[in-house]
Scaffold this motif. Structure first.
Motif, PDB file in Angstrom:
ATOM      1  N   TYR A 131       0.849  -1.193   0.000  1.00 11.59           N
ATOM      2  CA  TYR A 131       0.000   0.000   0.000  1.00 11.59           C
ATOM      3  C   TYR A 131       0.885   1.243   0.000  1.00 11.59           C
ATOM      4  O   TYR A 131       1.878   1.318   0.716  1.00 11.59           O
ATOM      5  N   LYS A 132       0.493   2.223  -0.807  1.00 11.40           N
ATOM      6  CA  LYS A 132       1.237   3.475  -0.891  1.00 11.40           C
ATOM      7  C   LYS A 132       0.426   4.663  -0.398  1.00 11.40           C
ATOM      8  O   LYS A 132       0.945   5.774  -0.325  1.00 11.40           O
ATOM      9  N   VAL A 133      -0.834   4.423  -0.084  1.00 14.30           N
ATOM     10  CA  VAL A 133      -1.739   5.465   0.395  1.00 14.30           C
ATOM     11  C   VAL A 133      -2.402   4.957   1.665  1.00 14.30           C
ATOM     12  O   VAL A 133      -2.820   3.785   1.735  1.00 14.30           O
ATOM     13  N   TYR A 134      -2.524   5.858   2.644  1.00 20.29           N
ATOM     14  CA  TYR A 134      -3.002   5.424   3.955  1.00 20.29           C
ATOM     15  C   TYR A 134      -4.453   4.967   3.957  1.00 20.29           C
ATOM     16  O   TYR A 134      -4.783   3.935   4.564  1.00 20.29           O
ATOM     17  N   THR A 135      -5.350   5.705   3.334  1.00 20.76           N
ATOM     18  CA  THR A 135      -6.779   5.380   3.446  1.00 20.76           C
ATOM     19  C   THR A 135      -7.099   3.959   2.986  1.00 20.76           C
ATOM     20  O   THR A 135      -7.788   3.217   3.702  1.00 20.76           O
ATOM     21  N   TRP A 150       6.301  13.086   4.821  1.00 24.73           N
ATOM     22  CA  TRP A 150       4.903  13.452   4.599  1.00 24.73           C
ATOM     23  C   TRP A 150       4.764  14.962   4.512  1.00 24.73           C
ATOM     24  O   TRP A 150       4.127  15.502   3.605  1.00 24.73           O
ATOM     25  N   VAL A 151       5.371  15.684   5.453  1.00 23.47           N
ATOM     26  CA  VAL A 151       5.273  17.142   5.459  1.00 23.47           C
ATOM     27  C   VAL A 151       6.051  17.735   4.293  1.00 23.47           C
ATOM     28  O   VAL A 151       5.582  18.663   3.621  1.00 23.47           O
ATOM     29  N   ALA A 152       7.239  17.194   4.020  1.00 25.31           N
ATOM     30  CA  ALA A 152       8.089  17.762   2.972  1.00 25.31           C
ATOM     31  C   ALA A 152       7.487  17.604   1.587  1.00 25.31           C
ATOM     32  O   ALA A 152       7.807  18.376   0.675  1.00 25.31           O
ATOM     33  N   GLY A 153       6.636  16.600   1.415  1.00 21.36           N
ATOM     34  CA  GLY A 153       6.025  16.367   0.101  1.00 21.36           C
ATOM     35  C   GLY A 153       6.703  15.289  -0.703  1.00 21.36           C
ATOM     36  O   GLY A 153       6.246  14.945  -1.792  1.00 21.36           O
ATOM     37  N   SER A 154       7.798  14.730  -0.173  1.00 24.96           N
ATOM     38  CA  SER A 154       8.583  13.760  -0.933  1.00 24.96           C
ATOM     39  C   SER A 154       8.203  12.327  -0.644  1.00 24.96           C
ATOM     40  O   SER A 154       8.727  11.407  -1.273  1.00 24.96           O
ATOM     41  N   GLY A 155       7.304  12.112   0.306  1.00 27.98           N
ATOM     42  CA  GLY A 155       6.981  10.762   0.741  1.00 27.98           C
ATOM     43  C   GLY A 155       5.701  10.227   0.158  1.00 27.98           C
ATOM     44  O   GLY A 155       5.001  10.898  -0.607  1.00 27.98           O
ATOM     45  N   PRO A 156       5.357   8.994   0.532  1.00 34.66           N
ATOM     46  CA  PRO A 156       4.086   8.415   0.100  1.00 34.66           C
ATOM     47  C   PRO A 156       2.922   9.083   0.813  1.00 34.66           C
ATOM     48  O   PRO A 156       3.044   9.507   1.963  1.00 34.66           O
ATOM     49  N   ASP A 157       1.823   9.201   0.103  1.00 32.55           N
ATOM     50  CA  ASP A 157       0.614   9.787   0.696  1.00 32.55           C
ATOM     51  C   ASP A 157       0.920  11.137   1.329  1.00 32.55           C
ATOM     52  O   ASP A 157       0.392  11.483   2.390  1.00 32.55           O
ATOM     53  N   ALA A 158       1.796  11.890   0.703  1.00 32.74           N
ATOM     54  CA  ALA A 158       2.315  13.111   1.328  1.00 32.74           C
ATOM     55  C   ALA A 158       1.374  14.291   1.179  1.00 32.74           C
ATOM     56  O   ALA A 158       0.553  14.361   0.263  1.00 32.74           O
ATOM     57  N   PHE A 189       1.195   1.841   9.202  1.00 31.03           N
ATOM     58  CA  PHE A 189       1.440   2.228   7.816  1.00 31.03           C
ATOM     59  C   PHE A 189       2.887   2.673   7.631  1.00 31.03           C
ATOM     60  O   PHE A 189       3.535   2.329   6.637  1.00 31.03           O
ATOM     61  N   ALA A 190       3.416   3.417   8.601  1.00 33.43           N
ATOM     62  CA  ALA A 190       4.815   3.848   8.521  1.00 33.43           C
ATOM     63  C   ALA A 190       5.753   2.639   8.471  1.00 33.43           C
ATOM     64  O   ALA A 190       6.716   2.611   7.691  1.00 33.43           O
ATOM     65  N   TYR A 191       5.488   1.637   9.288  1.00 31.95           N
ATOM     66  CA  TYR A 191       6.326   0.435   9.278  1.00 31.95           C
ATOM     67  C   TYR A 191       6.134  -0.369   7.995  1.00 31.95           C
ATOM     68  O   TYR A 191       7.095  -0.968   7.477  1.00 31.95           O
ATOM     69  N   HIS A 192       4.908  -0.413   7.503  1.00 33.55           N
ATOM     70  CA  HIS A 192       4.623  -1.064   6.226  1.00 33.55           C
ATOM     71  C   HIS A 192       5.481  -0.454   5.118  1.00 33.55           C
ATOM     72  O   HIS A 192       6.113  -1.163   4.327  1.00 33.55           O
ATOM     73  N   LEU A 193       5.538   0.870   5.092  1.00 31.28           N
ATOM     74  CA  LEU A 193       6.324   1.570   4.076  1.00 31.28           C
ATOM     75  C   LEU A 193       7.813   1.342   4.275  1.00 31.28           C
ATOM     76  O   LEU A 193       8.552   1.109   3.312  1.00 31.28           O
ATOM     77  N   MET A 194       8.282   1.434   5.531  1.00 29.24           N
ATOM     78  CA  MET A 194       9.708   1.251   5.774  1.00 29.24           C
ATOM     79  C   MET A 194      10.162  -0.156   5.390  1.00 29.24           C
ATOM     80  O   MET A 194      11.241  -0.342   4.808  1.00 29.24           O
TER      81      MET A 194
END
Length: 474
Positions: free
Chosen positions: A145-149, A384-392, A280-285
């Motif tokens: 998954y690349k998007v949280y919802t 997420w805040v910077a805009g460079s991440g998934p679901d950012a 979700f953060a751990y899923h992505l990492m």
């Protein structure tokens, strides 16, 4: 493994007796248990605040093990070497541990499992740190998954492992191996004079975490969704530090939070969503470990962020930007080792957008100063805040710290708590920052308030110009 051989319980970030599958498996072997904590190269390299908080947690947990008729064996060195030595010393036939999911830990643990198994020692890893193992959550097409919802929708109805009771006692060996002295490790050395200040704000140990969860679900969860963004209010669980070091399990937070939701508690579902956000953060990492060191989105690798520690960045780190929300948050961080989540978003936006500084510099500063530091959550939050991440959050969403202050701290409760300058008789919280700050910073509560390091309009315009230019060059 013969009938008399003990088992080693290799303790890492699971400083608890409840809901601990590795401990439960060790007890089920019906053999003596050797609880062991190893200060290996990975934990030795932690930033000042997390290493200090880990030391507090290990010290407290050793006391809890003593109450259960056991003791904590402390050793330093390469994990595999230490475990092999302990097996040789004690005749241990098995090693049990709770899984970690960052790439360095995976590499270490894979080698440990392979080498111990090769020498005839059973090596068993267990869950417990996450509700769902990252490889068990997949999209309908079989990918990550690349998007949280969609991730939330996929996990919200899944079965979560039942809670496990803490053992009243742990079976002890006839002879204990030698333990090193935690005091000699000086886990708080890098904190210098800030150690005593930060320690006052830490709630260490499993009992404190369980109490905090009960209090939150009893007294606060109903207003959680509506008030959690107000940093001057006690409207969050405050469990991030305990969760980071495994003093409470996400399973307990999930099951008790779900029970509160079924009772009709208004904010309980949102609380569960935040627990799932960590998942979700751990899923992505796990699936894209490069997020710890570089921009998750390839198109952001060349974005023109500055990567130097400029005077403006130093002012940001020291709570001297001239903007009340930013400075209050950065002082809260330095004095307590924690920061309200809304404040984390504001200071991250200011650094990466108004100051056009790479998110890695902010992530590294948090890794140095947070007692609740977590590799996945820290990297995910910054990207997420910077805009460079998934679901950012989109880069053009630039938080205005003054506008955010008017919205979320309209009466100045938060800024008054942490900014001493200009106050007659500032509170102890505000003074604690100056007690913790290095003398070399030259700060004093009687000094004039810092001037703004940049105009908000200038910073925002510069960020948006860089953003549109980067898009045109892709």
């Amino acid at each position: 493994m013969n009938n008399s051989s003990p088992v080693i319980w290799w303790i890492r970030r699971d400083l608890r007796l409840c809901d601990n599958p590795a401990l439960t498996a060790a007890i089920a072997s019906n053999r003596a248990i050797l609880p062991v904590y190893i200060l290996d190269e990975q934990d030795a390299a932690l930033g000042a605040a997390p290493k200090f908080r880990l030391g507090l947690g290990v010290e407290h947990f050793a006391q809890e093990l003593a109450k259960a008729g056991s003791r904590l064996i402390l050793r330093r060195g390469r994990a595999l070497d230490v475990l092999r030595q302990l097996v040789a010393e004690t005749g241990a036939g098995a090693v049990h541990w709770s899984r970690l999911y960052d790439p360095k830990a995976i590499t270490r643990d894979t080698e440990v499992k392979q080498q111990l198994s090769a020498q005839g020692t059973a090596a068993r890893s267990h869950g417990g740190r996450l509700l769902f193992e990252p490889w068990t959550v997949e999209t309908k097409t079989g990918g990550m998954y690349k998007v949280y919802t969609p991730f939330w929708k996929a996990v919200r109805g899944r079965s979560v492992t039942s809670l496990l009771r803490a053992p009243a006692t742990l079976p002890a060996p006839e002879n204990w191996p030698v333990s090193e002295d935690l005091i000699a490790w000086d886990m708080g050395a890098a904190m210098r004079r800030g150690a005593d200040v930060v320690a006052r704000y830490c709630r260490v140990g499993e009992a404190a975490a369980l109490t905090r969860l009960d209090e939150f679900l009893e007294d606060t969860v109903d207003v959680y969704k509506e008030r959690r963004d107000f940093p001057g209010e006690d409207a969050t669980s405050g469990l991030s530090e305990n969760l980071a070091w495994g003093e409470i399990s996400p399973h307990r937070m999930w099951h008790l939070g779900r029970a509160a939701m079924e009772r009709g508690s208004q904010g309980a579902e949102h609380f569960l969503k935040e627990v799932a956000w960590r998942e979700f953060a751990y899923h992505l990492m796990y699936h894209s470990p490069h997020m710890l060191t570089s921009s998750w989105r390839d198109e952001w690798q060349a974005f023109p962020w500055a990567q130097d520690i400029t005077p403006q960045v130093l002012a940001w780190q020291r709570g001297q930007t001239g903007y009340d929300f930013i400075d209050a948050a950065m002082r809260e961080l330095y004095a307590t080792g924690k920061m309200h989540n809304r404040a984390r978003m504001i200071v991250a936006s200011f650094l990466t957008k108004h100051l056009m500084t790479h998110w890695k510099i902010g992530m590294d500063w948090f890794a140095e100063t947070l007692v609740d530091w977590d590799p996945a959550s820290n990297a995910m939050g910054w990207q997420w805040v910077a805009g460079s991440g998934p679901d950012a959050a989109p880069f053009f969403r630039v938080f205005n710290p003054s506008g955010q202050l008017e919205k979320f701290d309209p009466l100045g409760a938060y800024t008054g708590r942490w900014i001493a300058e200009g106050q007659d008789g500032p509170p102890q919280t505000a003074l604690n920052f100056f007690d913790a700050a290095p003398v070399s910073w030259g700060l004093s509560p009687g000094s004039p308030r810092a001037e703004p390091v940049i105009s908000l309009k200038q910073g925002r315009d510069r960020a948006l110009t860089a953003y549109h230019g980067a898009r045109e060059n892709r």
